[in-house]
Enzyme design. Structure first.
Site, short mmCIF file in Angstrom:
data_model
loop_
_atom_site.label_atom_id
_atom_site.label_comp_id
_atom_site.label_asym_id
_atom_site.label_seq_id
_atom_site.Cartn_x
_atom_site.Cartn_y
_atom_site.Cartn_z
N LYS A 55 0.84 -1.21 0.00
CA LYS A 55 0.00 0.00 0.00
C LYS A 55 0.87 1.25 0.00
O LYS A 55 0.56 2.24 -0.66
CB LYS A 55 -0.94 -0.01 1.22
CG LYS A 55 -2.02 -1.08 1.12
CD LYS A 55 -2.78 -1.24 2.45
CE LYS A 55 -3.68 -2.46 2.42
NZ LYS A 55 -4.30 -2.74 3.73
N GLN A 99 -3.89 -1.42 10.11
CA GLN A 99 -3.85 -2.72 9.43
C GLN A 99 -4.40 -3.82 10.35
O GLN A 99 -3.99 -3.95 11.49
CB GLN A 99 -2.40 -3.04 9.01
CG GLN A 99 -2.25 -4.33 8.22
CD GLN A 99 -2.99 -4.31 6.88
OE1 GLN A 99 -2.93 -3.35 6.14
NE2 GLN A 99 -3.72 -5.38 6.59
N ASP A 122 -10.55 3.06 5.22
CA ASP A 122 -10.95 1.66 5.05
C ASP A 122 -12.47 1.53 5.00
O ASP A 122 -12.99 0.47 4.64
CB ASP A 122 -10.41 0.82 6.23
CG ASP A 122 -9.32 -0.14 5.81
OD1 ASP A 122 -9.12 -0.31 4.59
OD2 ASP A 122 -8.66 -0.72 6.70
#
Ligand code: NDP
Length: 286
Positions: A55, A99, A122
């Site tokens: 990412k 994460q 997200d």
């Protein structure tokens, strides 16, 4: 005779999206605005390290300023919450990505709740998930958005189609079902307790497999001419990655099918970049 199918190439599609984002970032910079994304990596889970590093690379490529805060696996919940609070207040940070999965001592739902919904790239904060249910603007979860792009890239009109989503996680299955519903598909959302799963899949014009079981969905369950999106990322004993759909047999029935790897994965990252730009533009709006 083998029926013809078209491969839905997530790599090509994601590349196109990234190119457009790159242009948009350059344009924002000419206005003195620099999109910024903060990654929070807790512990040393090798898969998480690879995901974050991929990412980061994608951010670098398009010019999104980014940094990673690495915290020890033993970090306490209050320390992590304090850390997130700091990122919420940081004017240069437009997006925050914690994460997952987190170490066991941390309550994931509580951590996600602490992220400013406007920075929740997200799309997993209940505020954003609620906005998805209510069809209000908000940041949408990345993988489901990527799935929708892949489906729409086939040129089929989702409206009125029967869609079967297998898997009901908050990250993939549930929001994908909601996005398809918002596009006027008739959605069946299946899970581990669903009865006669194969019969439900057999009815579907669109199948989304997000289970986490290698080659679980067989070709003889697929309706002739269906669009099949395989989200599954399963590591086999030989180290290779494979999907939840048995590609060999399913590609004999499907009109369009996404591969693993090279389908949903690259799209998820492209959507993260897109969400970061969206969060940045929303903040800078007068
Ligand atoms: P979860 O483990 O959170 O959810 C799996 C879902 O599958 C659950 O809803 C579960 O049902 C359902 N399920 C399990 N077994 C069966 C079965 N036999 N029949 C029907 N349904 C079943 O996984 P995620 O949603 O997080 O991920 C799914 C897959 O997608 C994984 O392989 C993951 O690695 C991959 N993934 C890929 C991404 C990408 O970018 N390419 C991003 C995110 C995930 P129940 O709710 O009843 O337990």
């Amino acid at each position: 005779m083998r029926a013809m199918f078209t491969l839905i190439d997530g790599k090509i599609l994601a590349h196109e999206i990234r190119q457009n984002i790159k242009k948009e970032v350059a344009q924002l910079k000419t206005l003195g605005v620099e999109p910024g994304l903060a990654f929070v990596l807790v512990g040393e889970n090798p898969a998480s390290q690879i995901y974050v590093s991929n990412k980061q690379k994608a951010c670098d490529e398009v010019g999104i300023r980014n940094f990673t805060d690495t915290l020890p696996a033993t970090v306490s919940e209050s320390e992590l919450l304090k850390h997130i609070e700091g990122l919420n207040k940081n004017e240069k940070v437009h997006g925050i990505l914690v994460q997952l999965p987190l170490p066991k001592q941390l309550d994931t739902k509580k951590i996600i709740l602490a992220i400013d919904p406007k920075k929740d790239v997200d799309g997993l904060h209940p505020d954003n998930l609620g906005r998805l249910v209510a069809k209000l603007p908000g940041l949408r979860p990345c993988t489901p958005q990527g799935i929708l792009h892949l489906i729409e890239s086939t040129g089929i009109n989702v409206s009125g189609k029967d869609a079967c989503v297998v898997g009901r996680s908050d990250i993939v299955g549930k929001p994908t079902a909601l996005l398809l519903l918002a596009k006027d598909a008739t959605v069946t959302l299946c899970h581990s307790q669903t009865s006669a799963l194969s019969a439900k899949i057999a009815q579907a014009d669109i199948v989304v497999a997000a289970i986490g079981r290698a080659k679980f969905i067989r070709g003889d369950w697929i309706k002739q001419g269906a669009v099949v999106i395989d989200v599954g990322t399963n590591r086999l004993s030989d180290g290779k990655i494979c999907g939840d759909v048995d590609f060999e047999t399913a590609s004999k029935k499907a009109a369009f099918i996404s591969p693993v790897p090279g389908g949903v994965g690259p799209m998820t990252i492209a959507m993260l970049l897109k969400n970061t730009i969206e969060a940045c533009k929303n903040k800078e709006k007068p």
